[in-house]
Design an enzyme around this catalytic site. Structure first.
Site, PDB file in Angstrom:
ATOM      1  N   SER A  18       0.583  -1.234   0.304  1.00 37.39           N
ATOM      2  CA  SER A  18       0.363  -0.546  -0.100  1.00 37.39           C
ATOM      3  C   SER A  18       0.733   1.291   0.096  1.00 37.39           C
ATOM      4  O   SER A  18       0.443   2.582  -0.684  1.00 37.39           O
ATOM      5  CB  SER A  18      -0.929  -0.214   1.082  1.00 37.39           C
ATOM      6  N   ASP A  43      -8.514  -4.071   3.466  1.00 39.00           N
ATOM      7  CA  ASP A  43      -7.836  -5.164   2.750  1.00 39.00           C
ATOM      8  C   ASP A  43      -7.287  -5.838   4.043  1.00 39.00           C
ATOM      9  O   ASP A  43      -6.814  -7.125   4.150  1.00 39.00           O
ATOM     10  CB  ASP A  43      -5.990  -3.615   2.694  1.00 39.00           C
ATOM     11  N   HIS A  82      -4.310  -2.133  -5.098  1.00 37.97           N
ATOM     12  CA  HIS A  82      -3.802  -3.460  -5.163  1.00 37.97           C
ATOM     13  C   HIS A  82      -4.666  -4.304  -4.924  1.00 37.97           C
ATOM     14  O   HIS A  82      -6.077  -4.494  -4.200  1.00 37.97           O
ATOM     15  CB  HIS A  82      -2.128  -4.215  -4.556  1.00 37.97           C
TER      16      HIS A  82
END
Ligand SMILES: *[C@@H]1O[C@H](CO)[C@@H](O)[C@H](O)[C@H]1NC(C)=O
Ligand SMILES: *[C@@H]1O[C@H](CO)[C@@H](O)[C@H](O)[C@H]1NC(C)=O
Ligand SMILES: [Zn+2]
Length: 534
Positions: A140, A368, A410
């Protein structure tokens, strides 16, 4: 017999049918079997006995024709974007997005697959390639440098070029290696700025808006010492936010992470100590800076405060609602902490008062973390909250003057597998393996803590003994890891507003802020204002 049916009746009938289908997930009636693909589908298994509009051409043709007309009626918006709001779903991979859509729909009583998340209605989309200078798969921090600064860097670093290796304090302090973000460019153009997140405000993604850091873990001075560096020379992330530009000029800062600002011997609002070893209380330093500049300001630390104060009455607001990350929305004490949607609403209202416009960064940071834990339920719920925050921003702004960009930093390793029937519970069993006759889940991961040890006789773990509906259930993973990893696949970009049509196609992640800057006429690159003047 000709069946005439009004659109509203159709919606009602469809809702009824999908509700019935949802009420019977995993029904085992099998009329047809495509053995090659192990597709098990029947009308009965969907709970549809008489009339399902999806069975007829009209349903699909009408939907497609309506969308075609909508798209043909749209013109690209080519004025200046007064405001830019960037929404970042941390780890919000495309499979996570698809699963979140089903989760949302099913929680509303529908089959789910057809549900549309708020930003899926945006007119423009593209694909962003997320690798970093030295890593096939992004973290990140290096991805933040790309989508905020327009430059790719090394994994583990934020706001610095590829010349800065992890822990290289000297290289990080060299100004020519620093990558200012679009938040800085926007401040330089006279705009107000804000940062909102569900993580510590010093965590990797938000740090990309204001910090230049050779190690994303350097959130306080103690972490710099742990890396064998000198905190007197090398400023930690919290220090950069409070003492440096552009951090000290950010108008609205909302998130978690109080401990990064407070000394170890300090007991904070919740009775817990800070992490700093330099005896500095950075929250007091932040306040003193605003006093010194004769600016109005507020420090907030609980939900009651943010819900009761007027967002427009202060020049600067610092809201830190947890000593660490905010709680997962699904598990949170809703009275203590604001939701991402509530913080976003506050920030937009506060920033809108600047006639020059604003740049706002909003992170759904715990999608995440749920995925790292293989806790799909928590992750999908965070994703839905993220979509709600986007909707709040849409409701408070005008497409003609506000560019909204929604993307991820991502991917992750979540997959949606098998051929479960339509409306099957997204947290349920997808099917049975024809190799070992044991069930497998729709959601699974390539790796992570959800790995299940085989039985003593070597047979695969039987997940039918688990309660996969539990919010904390760890979905199965192929390789055992304490923390599931990110994925290297491309992520989606959804955009609406001025110049959002430039996000078409597949592009490098670092292209993203170049378009935001072009649209809003900030930064050193080409801008729409200069081009329109020609
Ligand atoms: C700073 O970085 C630039 C570019 O990487 C380099 O040319 C220069 O020598 C560096 N300066 C110092 C003092 O290290
Ligand atoms: C500080 O701000 C107030 C209110 O905006 C203003 O009335 C006052 O003159 C300012 N003081 C100084 C020293 O600038
Ligand atoms: Zn992560």
């Amino acid at each position: 017999m000709v069946l005439t049916i009004s659109p509203s009746t159709l919606v009602f009938v469809l809702a009824l049918i999908t509700t019935v289908a949802w009420a019977r997930p995993g029904s085992e009636d099998i009329d047809e079997r495509d053995t090659a693909h192990q597709v098990h589908r029947t009308r009965r298994s969907r709970g549809i006995k008489d009339f399902n509009p999806e069975d007829d051409s009209e349903f699909w043709i009408n939907g497609a024709q309506n969308l075609l007309s909508t798209k043909l009626g749209r013109k690209p918006i080519t004025g200046q974007a007064k405001n830019v709001i960037m929404f970042l779903g941390d780890g919000f991979s495309i499979p996570t997005l698809a699963a979140a859509r089903v989760y949302l729909g099913q929680s509303l009583g529908a089959t789910g697959e057809e549900t549309v998340l708020s930003f899926e209605e945006f007119p423009n989309t593209g694909l962003s390639k997320t690798y970093c200078v030295d890593s096939q798969v992004a973290d990140s921090s290096c991805s933040a440098t790309a989508y905020l600064g327009g430059v790719k860097g090394n994994i583990g670093t934020a706001g610095v070029t590829g010349r800065v290796k992890v822990d290289d304090c000297a290289a990080m302090r060299n100004v020519s290696n620093q990558v200012p973000s679009i938040l800085k460019w926007s401040q330089d153009a006279g705009k107000s700025t804000g940062v909102v997140t569900t993580t510590r405000i010093t965590h990797a993604s938000p740090s990309g808006t204001y910090a230049y850091i050779a190690n994303r873990d350097w959130e306080n001075d103690a972490e710099i010492k742990n890396s064998g560096q000198d905190p007197d020379i090398c400023d930690d992330i919290a220090e950069q936010l409070v003492n440096k530009l552009p951090g000290k000029n950010i108008n609205v800062i909302l998130g978690g992470g109080r401990k990064e600002f407070r000394p170890r011997d300090f007991t904070d609002e919740d009775g817990t100590p800070g992490s700093r070893t330099d005896d500095v209380d950075l929250i007091e330093v932040w306040k003193a800076d605003k006093v010194g500049r004769n600016a109005s300001f507020r420090y907030l630390w609980n939900r009651d405060q943010i819900m009761s104060v007027d967002p427009t009455d202060s020049d600067y607001v610092l809201g830190l609602f947890n000593r660490d990350h905010l709680e997962y929305h699904l598990l949170a004490n809703r009275r203590k902490e604001p939701t991402l949607e509530e913080m976003t609403t506050f920030a937009v209202q506060a920033l809108k008062k600047n006639p020059n416009g604003f740049f706002l960064f909003v992170e759904g940071g715990r999608i995440d973390m749920g995925l790292h834990d293989n806790k799909a339920h928590l992750a999908l719920d965070e994703a839905v909250e993220f979509a709600n925050a986007v909707q709040a921003a849409v409701d408070l702004t005008d497409e003609e003057d506000t560019l909204i960009v929604v993307t991820a930093d991502h991917a992750h390793t979540l997959s949606i597998s098998g051929y479960p029937v339509r409306g099957n519970n997204i947290f349920g069993i997808s099917g049975t393996s024809s190799v070992d006759n044991l069930p497998y889940a729709t959601l699974s991961f390539a790796n992570g803590p959800g790995y299940k040890q085989p039985e003593e006789d070597g047979t695969r773990y039987d997940i039918s003994r688990d309660n996969t509906m539990d919010a904390n259930y760890e979905f199965p993973a192929t390789s055992p890891l304490y923390s599931e990893t990110h994925g290297g696949d491309d992520v989606a970009v959804f955009a609406r507003g001025p110049w959002s049509h430039l996000y078409a196609g597949a592009f490098e992640q670092n292209f993203i802020p170049h378009v935001m800057a072009y649209a809003s006429c900030v930064g050193n690159g080409r801008t729409s204002c200069n081009d329109n003047r020609k």
